[in-house]
Design an enzyme around this catalytic site. Structure first.
Site, PDB file in Angstrom:
ATOM      1  N   VAL A   1       0.817  -1.233   0.000  1.00  0.00           N
ATOM      2  CA  VAL A   1       0.000   0.000   0.000  1.00  0.00           C
ATOM      3  C   VAL A   1       0.843   1.273   0.000  1.00  0.00           C
ATOM      4  CG1 VAL A   1      -2.006  -1.060   1.114  1.00  0.00           C
ATOM      5  CG2 VAL A   1      -0.275   0.087   2.532  1.00  0.00           C
ATOM      6  N   LYS A   2       2.164   1.144   0.134  1.00  0.00           N
ATOM      7  CA  LYS A   2       3.012   2.326   0.241  1.00  0.00           C
ATOM      8  C   LYS A   2       3.286   2.951  -1.144  1.00  0.00           C
ATOM      9  CE  LYS A   2       3.323   2.069   4.741  1.00  0.00           C
ATOM     10  NZ  LYS A   2       3.166   0.721   5.187  1.00  0.00           N
TER      11      LYS A   2
END
Ligand SMILES: Cc1ncc(COP(=O)(O)O)c(C=O)c1O
Length: 384
Positions: free
Chosen positions: A183-184
């Protein structure tokens, strides 16, 4: 499960990323090979520093950074509670104690005055978190840390690509820890890195990620031994990032400007779409910072209505999430003796906040769906 579901975060993997990983899989090295060094060189350039040490998670990066500055039993770090548990946990791994100081009510980042008030003779580092991708107040926090003779170690898990007063995140603290979880801002599957300009920290972090073993002849305690000789000089771990992950990282890092531009565009559109809603607060970006927009966090003016808002949005297929329960309110930390009420601003922030879907592959149509759902649900649950 609703028919349509838009998650709060998601990786963007394209054909050339798949090709890069495939090439690594066909190469001579699956780990400890040339792709790791290439990824580190690209990261160091992106962060504007001399050294990047790739590891296999953001948690490992924090652990390596803390260990490299000498954090040990009896020591303390001062940090924000509005973060993922790993920021505190990695200090516990070192036998040290995280001390939580309150946040700035507008940005969610560590408040320099609160951080200073939490410093004791045991403090070994001040640890800002770039909450939601927005850089913390590095200059003010750096002055606080310098007054007390300790370094800044940044938890930059959210903020690769962000900048503060024209300087890139990764170069703003003595050591900075990144995460490349899917998700980064970029991903290596699982992964992380420590960036620093301090050679001794890079050397220590490199040793730490491979059992504390040193190979470089110039750094051996017994340099006169035969060529096969390598020595364990400290207790370390296996925190190595693979060449497979590093190849993905090199490919992803080249796309960071495009990913950030899309995140910024999505955030701008949310801000435009929700400007007239008086029952929620929108994210604040001070003019001296460029956010990486890892998260778009709205806040309910009435914290008691946040959970009904969460439930109603999830039921409509909007993958909202809460970032975060203040670390010291987790049962494990409560069992260690941490008390509720310690950081009231963070507790109110945490009780009110809701992260909306935001990721570079999010389509305009996905966002229109989310905007419509949020506008209606906010009106139903909170009132305008
Ligand atoms: C603020 C913060 N610190 C540390 C971490 C740990 O990173 P990782 O999941 O890569 O171990 C995360 C990631 O979830 C994070 O959000």
């Amino acid at each position: 499960m609703p028919e349509r579901f838009v998650p709060y975060g998601r990786q963007l993997i394209e054909d050339d990323d798949v090709e890069a990983v495939t090439q690594a899989l066909r190469s001579d090295y699956l780990t400890t090979g040339p792709m790791v060094e290439r990824f580190e060189a690209s990261l160091a350039a992106a962060a504007g520093v001399r050294h990047a040490v790739a590891v296999n998670s953001g948690t490992a990066a924090l652990h390596a950074a803390y260990s490299a500055i000498g954090l040990g039993p009896g020591d303390e770090i001062v940090t924000s509670p509005l973060t993922f548990a790993a920021t505190g946990n990695a200090a516990l791994y070192c036998g040290a104690r995280p001390v939580f100081a309150d946040i700035d009510a507008d940005t969610g980042c560590l408040d320099p005055a609160a951080a200073e008030a939490a410093i004791t003779p045991r403090t070994k580092a001040v640890v800002p978190i770039d909450y939601a991708g927005l850089p913390a107040q590095y200059d003010e926090l750096g002055e606080v840390a310098a007054r007390h003779g300790v370094p800044l170690v940044a938890d930059a898990a959210h903020s690769l690509g962000a900048s503060y007063r024209g300087r890139p995140v990764g170069s703003l603290a003595t050591a900075s820890a990144f995460s490349f979880h899917p998700v980064k801002t970029i991903t290596t599957g699982e992964g992380g890195a420590v960036t620093t300009d301090v050679e001794a920290i890079a050397v220590a972090a490199r040793r730490f990620r491979t059992h504390g073993i040193e190979r470089a002849s110039g750094r051996l305690r017994h340099p006169d031994r035969p060529a096969w000789y390598q020595e364990m000089q400290a207790l370390g771990f296996n925190y190595r990032l693979t060449d497979i992950g590093s190849a993905l990282g090199v490919s992803q890092l080249a796309k960071l400007p495009r990913f950030l531009a899309r995140r910024t565009e999505l955030a701008r559109r949310y801000t435009e779409a929700f400007g007239d809603l008086g029952s929620i607060r929108l994210p604040v970006t001070p003019s001296d910072r460029i956010s990486a927009w890892h998260l778009y966090v709205i806040r309910a003016n009435d914290p008691a209505r946040r959970d009904p808002l969460f439930e109603a949005l999830r039921a409509r297929g909007v993958g909202v999430q809460v970032h975060y329960l203040p670390v010291y309110l987790h049962p494990y930390y409560q069992d260690l003796g941490y008390k509720a009420g310690a950081c009231p601003v963070a507790e109110t922030f945490a009780a009110s906040c809701l992260s909306l879907p935001l990721f570079p592959g999010m389509s305009d149509d996905d966002q229109s769906f989310v905007i419509e759902a949020v506008r209606q649900t906010v009106a139903d649950v909170l009132g305008r």
